[in-house]
Design a protein around this motif. Structure first.
Motif, PDB file in Angstrom:
ATOM      1  N   TRP A  95       0.827  -1.207   0.000  1.00 31.89           N
ATOM      2  CA  TRP A  95       0.000   0.000   0.000  1.00 31.89           C
ATOM      3  C   TRP A  95       0.864   1.261   0.000  1.00 31.89           C
ATOM      4  CZ3 TRP A  95      -4.818   0.984  -1.182  1.00 31.89           C
ATOM      5  CH2 TRP A  95      -5.709  -0.074  -1.217  1.00 31.89           C
ATOM      6  N   LEU A  96       1.995   1.221   0.699  1.00 36.71           N
ATOM      7  CA  LEU A  96       2.918   2.356   0.687  1.00 36.71           C
ATOM      8  C   LEU A  96       3.422   2.614  -0.734  1.00 36.71           C
ATOM      9  CD1 LEU A  96       4.639   4.433   2.336  1.00 36.71           C
ATOM     10  CD2 LEU A  96       6.386   2.649   2.419  1.00 36.71           C
ATOM     11  N   LYS A 109       1.908   1.758  -3.530  1.00 37.42           N
ATOM     12  CA  LYS A 109       0.794   2.240  -4.353  1.00 37.42           C
ATOM     13  C   LYS A 109       0.493   3.709  -4.067  1.00 37.42           C
ATOM     14  CE  LYS A 109      -1.456  -1.908  -5.736  1.00 37.42           C
ATOM     15  NZ  LYS A 109      -1.078  -1.878  -7.141  1.00 37.42           N
ATOM     16  N   ILE A 110       0.518   4.095  -2.787  1.00 41.79           N
ATOM     17  CA  ILE A 110       0.262   5.495  -2.436  1.00 41.79           C
ATOM     18  C   ILE A 110       1.376   6.384  -2.988  1.00 41.79           C
ATOM     19  CG2 ILE A 110       0.158   7.100  -0.482  1.00 41.79           C
ATOM     20  CD1 ILE A 110      -1.350   4.860   1.041  1.00 41.79           C
ATOM     21  N   VAL A 156       0.681   6.892  -6.623  1.00 42.19           N
ATOM     22  CA  VAL A 156      -0.390   7.859  -6.870  1.00 42.19           C
ATOM     23  C   VAL A 156       0.125   9.279  -6.658  1.00 42.19           C
ATOM     24  CG1 VAL A 156      -2.610   8.688  -6.008  1.00 42.19           C
ATOM     25  CG2 VAL A 156      -2.251   6.261  -6.358  1.00 42.19           C
ATOM     26  N   LEU A 157       0.855   9.501  -5.554  1.00 43.30           N
ATOM     27  CA  LEU A 157       1.408  10.829  -5.301  1.00 43.30           C
ATOM     28  C   LEU A 157       2.435  11.213  -6.373  1.00 43.30           C
ATOM     29  CD1 LEU A 157       1.833  10.737  -1.429  1.00 43.30           C
ATOM     30  CD2 LEU A 157       0.059  11.889  -2.761  1.00 43.30           C
ATOM     31  N   GLU A 176      -0.705   1.561 -11.073  1.00 47.24           N
ATOM     32  CA  GLU A 176      -0.924   1.494  -9.632  1.00 47.24           C
ATOM     33  C   GLU A 176      -2.403   1.538  -9.253  1.00 47.24           C
ATOM     34  OE1 GLU A 176       1.399   0.823  -7.424  1.00 47.24           O
ATOM     35  OE2 GLU A 176       2.940   0.828  -8.952  1.00 47.24           O
ATOM     36  N   VAL A 177      -3.173   2.387  -9.890  1.00 46.87           N
ATOM     37  CA  VAL A 177      -4.600   2.510  -9.561  1.00 46.87           C
ATOM     38  C   VAL A 177      -5.424   2.483 -10.852  1.00 46.87           C
ATOM     39  CG1 VAL A 177      -4.473   3.643  -7.322  1.00 46.87           C
ATOM     40  CG2 VAL A 177      -4.231   5.000  -9.355  1.00 46.87           C
ATOM     41  N   THR A 192       9.092   6.155  -5.825  1.00 42.28           N
ATOM     42  CA  THR A 192       8.279   4.951  -5.970  1.00 42.28           C
ATOM     43  C   THR A 192       9.126   3.815  -6.528  1.00 42.28           C
ATOM     44  OG1 THR A 192       6.326   6.302  -6.369  1.00 42.28           O
ATOM     45  CG2 THR A 192       6.198   3.998  -7.019  1.00 42.28           C
TER      46      THR A 192
END
Length: 168
Positions: free
Chosen positions: A25-26, A28-29, A32-33, A71-72, A127
Motif C-alpha cells: 500500500w505504501l 501504491k500510495i 499515486v502521489l 498502480e490505480v 516509488t
C-alpha cells in the motif's frame, strides 16, 4: 475457472514477491502521489516556448498516466486497455517495476534539467526506489545471522587446521 481458483490466483501472484500488505500500500500510495506530482509539474512545464521544456512536460504527463494505469487502474476505468495493462504490471517483479519507474522519472530530467522536472519526478523516482528496496527481500533476524557467522567461522577454522589447540 471456478470461483475458488479465481480467488486463489490473485493470492498466489501477490505472495510471490514477499511484500507485506502495508508496504504494498505504501508503494501504491507513493505511485499515486508520484503521478499527481508528475501531472502537475508536467502541465506547468508545458507552459513555455522552449521545445525541450514542452517535451519534458509531455513526458511527465505520460509518466503520470502510466503511474495511474499501473498502480490505480480504477482511475482509468474508461480506457479499454487499462485492466489488461494493470494485470500485466501486477505480474512484474519489484525490481522490474523499480527499473521501469526510475527510468521513466529520469528521462524528463535528462531532457531539460530544471527545478520543475527535478521535483516533479522526485516522488515517481521514490516509488521506483521503494520497489527496488522491496526486491531486496525481508530483513533477516539476529539469531539466523549469528548462526551463519558461527558456521562461517567454524568453516574457516577447519580450512586452516586450527580448531582449538592450534596446528598439530
Amino acid at each position: 475457472m471456478s470461483s475458488e481458483e479465481a480467488a486463489a490466483s490473485p493470492k498466489n501472484t501477490t505472495d510471490d514477491d514477499g511484500m507485506t500488505w502495508w508496504y504494498r500500500w505504501l508503494c501504491k500510495i507513493a505511485g499515486v502521489l508520484g503521478g499527481i506530482s508528475c501531472a502537475i509539474a508536467g502541465v506547468w512545464n508545458c507552459v513555455t516556448v522552449n521545445p525541450l521544456n514542452i517535451a519534458a512536460g509531455v513526458w511527465m504527463v505520460l509518466n503520470a498516466f502510466v503511474l495511474f494505469l499501473c498502480e490505480v487502474p480504477f482511475c482509468c476505468q474508461f480506457v479499454e486497455f487499462a485492466n489488461a495493462i494493470a494485470a500485466r504490471a501486477d505480474k512484474l517483479r519489484p525490481w522490474q517495476k523499480a527499473l521501469f519507474y526510475c527510468g521513466m522519472a529520469v528521462v524528463p530530467i535528462l531532457l531539460k534539467f530544471s527545478f520543475t522536472t527535478l521535483f516533479g519526478n522526485a516522488i515517481a523516482f521514490a516509488t521506483g526506489v521503494l520497489y527496488g528496496l522491496a526486491s531486496l527481500g525481508k530483513k533477516g533476524d539476529a539469531v539466523t545471522y549469528a548462526r551463519l557467522q558461527h558456521q562461517k567461522m567454524g568453516d574457516e577454522e577447519r580450512m586452516t587446521g586450527t580448531v582449538n589447540n592450534g596446528p598439530e
